[in-house]
Design an enzyme around this catalytic site. Structure first.
Site, PDB file in Angstrom:
ATOM      1  N   ARG A   1       1.782  16.906   9.154  1.00 51.18           N
ATOM      2  CA  ARG A   1       2.476  15.605   9.245  1.00 51.18           C
ATOM      3  C   ARG A   1       1.741  14.707  10.236  1.00 51.18           C
ATOM      4  NH1 ARG A   1       6.394  15.374  12.656  1.00 51.18           N
ATOM      5  NH2 ARG A   1       7.527  17.241  12.013  1.00 51.18           N
TER       6      ARG A   1
ATOM      7  N   TYR B   1       7.287  -9.605  -3.485  1.00 46.09           N
ATOM      8  CA  TYR B   1       7.528  -8.404  -4.282  1.00 46.09           C
ATOM      9  C   TYR B   1       9.001  -8.002  -4.115  1.00 46.09           C
ATOM     10  CZ  TYR B   1       7.423  -3.475  -5.575  1.00 46.09           C
ATOM     11  OH  TYR B   1       7.688  -2.258  -6.136  1.00 46.09           O
TER      12      TYR B   1
ATOM     13  N   ASP C   1       0.189  -8.570   2.699  1.00 48.41           N
ATOM     14  CA  ASP C   1       0.245  -7.546   1.657  1.00 48.41           C
ATOM     15  C   ASP C   1      -0.915  -7.829   0.717  1.00 48.41           C
ATOM     16  OD1 ASP C   1       0.711  -6.091  -0.678  1.00 48.41           O
ATOM     17  OD2 ASP C   1       2.890  -6.227  -0.515  1.00 48.41           O
TER      18      ASP C   1
ATOM     19  N   LYS D   1      -1.531   0.770  -6.726  1.00 49.49           N
ATOM     20  CA  LYS D   1      -2.023  -0.247  -7.660  1.00 49.49           C
ATOM     21  C   LYS D   1      -3.549  -0.173  -7.767  1.00 49.49           C
ATOM     22  CE  LYS D   1       2.375  -1.104  -7.541  1.00 49.49           C
ATOM     23  NZ  LYS D   1       2.984  -2.083  -6.665  1.00 49.49           N
TER      24      LYS D   1
HETATM   25  C1  LIG Z   1       4.107  -2.103  -5.773  1.00 49.11           C
HETATM   26  C2  LIG Z   1       4.077  -3.021  -4.631  1.00 49.11           C
HETATM   27  C3  LIG Z   1       4.621  -2.667  -3.387  1.00 49.11           C
HETATM   28  C4  LIG Z   1       5.364  -1.345  -3.180  1.00 49.11           C
HETATM   29  O1  LIG Z   1       4.516  -0.248  -3.240  1.00 49.11           O
HETATM   30  P1  LIG Z   1       4.964   1.216  -3.772  1.00 49.11           P
HETATM   31  O2  LIG Z   1       3.700   1.993  -3.730  1.00 49.11           O
HETATM   32  O3  LIG Z   1       5.520   1.047  -5.148  1.00 49.11           O
HETATM   33  O4  LIG Z   1       5.994   1.722  -2.833  1.00 49.11           O
HETATM   34  C5  LIG Z   1       4.496  -3.556  -2.350  1.00 49.11           C
HETATM   35  N1  LIG Z   1       3.890  -4.760  -2.512  1.00 49.11           N
HETATM   36  C6  LIG Z   1       3.373  -5.139  -3.686  1.00 49.11           C
HETATM   37  C7  LIG Z   1       2.714  -6.470  -3.801  1.00 49.11           C
HETATM   38  C8  LIG Z   1       3.450  -4.304  -4.788  1.00 49.11           C
HETATM   39  O5  LIG Z   1       2.938  -4.696  -5.964  1.00 49.11           O
END
Ligand SMILES: *Cc1c(COP(=O)(O)O)cnc(C)c1O
Length: 400
Positions: free
Chosen positions: A69, A122, A195, A220
């Site tokens: 961890r 998001y 982000d 992603k």
């Molecule tokens: C998918 C997404 C998230 C969240 O991420 P997860 O891996 O699904 O928890 C946050 N910000 C954006 C822009 C996203 O597309």
């Protein structure tokens, strides 16, 4: 021995940073250290890390390996690579993008704090602030982050601790000026968080433009193959990095070794995938813009997009996400999402395969009735890296 150097170019760092051949066997890919704990040489005699003399690589951030961890070599390799790709000092890898966001917010904010978020953030980010962190004393204010004057006045009105920015935003692909927002944040004593999920570090590096922290859903583009959920935070400031590492361990939201390995494997091809995502995305946007069944296209690569010039300055390419409003309204938009052959109907984005979705009823359903509600006739595409003519044929067939 091959070692990545911070001066190496992006494509080289993606393949080599944090990924020196294994010391014991020479394995060219970091092994999956699928392990929970590590033998100690006498009480407190941990191996690796600074106690073992490490001054570079992921080991320089830890005393040694005592429990997974706290530190794991496969996760460490991913973290080292991500830090290099974003031009940060240190990265931390999490079990999901949401876990990364939560850790960052809790490392920085305290009850009573205000946070500015994009008015088309998001959906999961909005839900985290609105439904979870509101109960812990945080107040979030949706603002149009592509309008620096609006952000400046919201900042003056609320005195925010954090300005949270997505650029491009999801699903409307608006573009925020990272440099200007960093100035606004810093002059008000706030941190700027970007982000960077939609752009990936290949297209945009926010820390170099003045941001204090970058968050990712590595689910992603970074992972890129729709086979792993993960997240990351990357920062330059070493104190903030230490607070994040403390919380990552204290809360226990770190990425597991196999997930880290999959993400690292995806990252090796990030640059070539992104080049193709950008090329295909532009072709799709151009086709949609002249299609009679399409009312409006949202893609920063189109010259009539409000953020086009800024995106061209701030990004290396415009990405693979394209949204559009169907000319025949909501039901036509919904029906089209079920009619494509190659574009799979599903949430998420950034994988090699093309996806289609209806944000108002799927990814952004939790924003219904809020200031973040999206147009009901909107369709979002994650344009994959398949053959472009096949993709265009599929969309044309589904549109009419
Ligand atoms: C998918 C997404 C998230 C969240 O991420 P997860 O891996 O699904 O928890 C946050 N910000 C954006 C822009 C996203 O597309």
């Amino acid at each position: 021995m091959a070692q990545a150097d911070v001066h190496d170019a992006f494509e080289t760092l993606a393949i080599h940073a944090g990924q020196e051949p294994d010391q014991l066997t020479g394995a060219v890919v970091p092994p999956i250290y699928q392990v929970s704990t590590y033998a100690q040489d006498g009480v407190g005699g941990v191996r690796g890390g600074t106690k073992g003399g490490a001054t570079s690589g992921p080991g320089r951030w830890i005393e040694g390996y005592e429990y997974s961890r706290t530190a794991n070599p496969t996760r460490g390799a991913l973290e080292e690579c991500l830090a290099a790709l974003e031009g940060g000092t240190r990265a931390l890898a999490f079990a999901s993008g949401m876990a990364a966001e939560d850790c960052l917010i809790r490392a920085v904010c305290r009850p009573g704090d205000h946070v500015l978020i994009p008015h088309d953030a998001y959906g999961g980010t909005f839900r985290l602030f609105d439904k979870v962190l509101a109960g812990w004393g945080l107040t979030c204010h949706p603002v149009p982050v592509s309008d620096p004057a609006a952000v400046r006045s919201a900042m003056a009105a609320h005195g925010a601790r954090l300005i949270w920015v997505e650029t491009p935003t999801n699903p409307l692909l608006s573009i925020a000026d990272i440099g200007s927002l960093a100035e606004i944040a810093h002059s008000g004593g706030a941190l700027l968080v970007v982000d960077n999920t939609f752009a990936s570090p290949y297209l945009q590096q926010p820390l170099g433009l003045g941001a204090d922290a970058v968050v990712h859903s590595s689910t992603k583009y970074l992972g890129g193959h729709s086979d792993v959920i993960g997240g990351a935070v990357v920062v330059s400031d070493t104190d903030l990095a230490a607070r994040l590492a403390f919380l990552q361990n204290a809360v226990g939201s770190a990425a597991g070794p196999f997930d880290s390995w999959l993400t690292l494997r995806g990252i090796k091809t990030l640059s070539v995938r992104m080049d193709r995502h950008c090329a295909n995305g532009l072709q799709v946007a151009i086709m949609l813009a002249s299609h009679p069944r399409v009312a409006r296209v949202y893609y920063p690569g189109l010259p009539d997009h409000a953020g086009h010039e800024l995106a061209a300055k701030q990004m290396r390419g415009f990405g693979g996400v394209v949204s559009f409003q169907h000319a025949d309204g909501v039901e036509a938009a919904v029906a089209m999402c079920g009619r494509t052959r190659l574009f799979t109907l599903g949430e998420s984005l950034g994988g090699v395969e093309s996806l289609i979705e209806h944000p108002a009823r799927m990814t952004h359903a939790s924003a219904a009735g809020s200031p973040l509600e999206v147009p009901a006739d909107l369709v979002r595409l994650s344009v994959g890296i398949e053959n472009i003519d096949d993709l265009l044929d599929d969309l044309r067939a589904a549109l009419c």
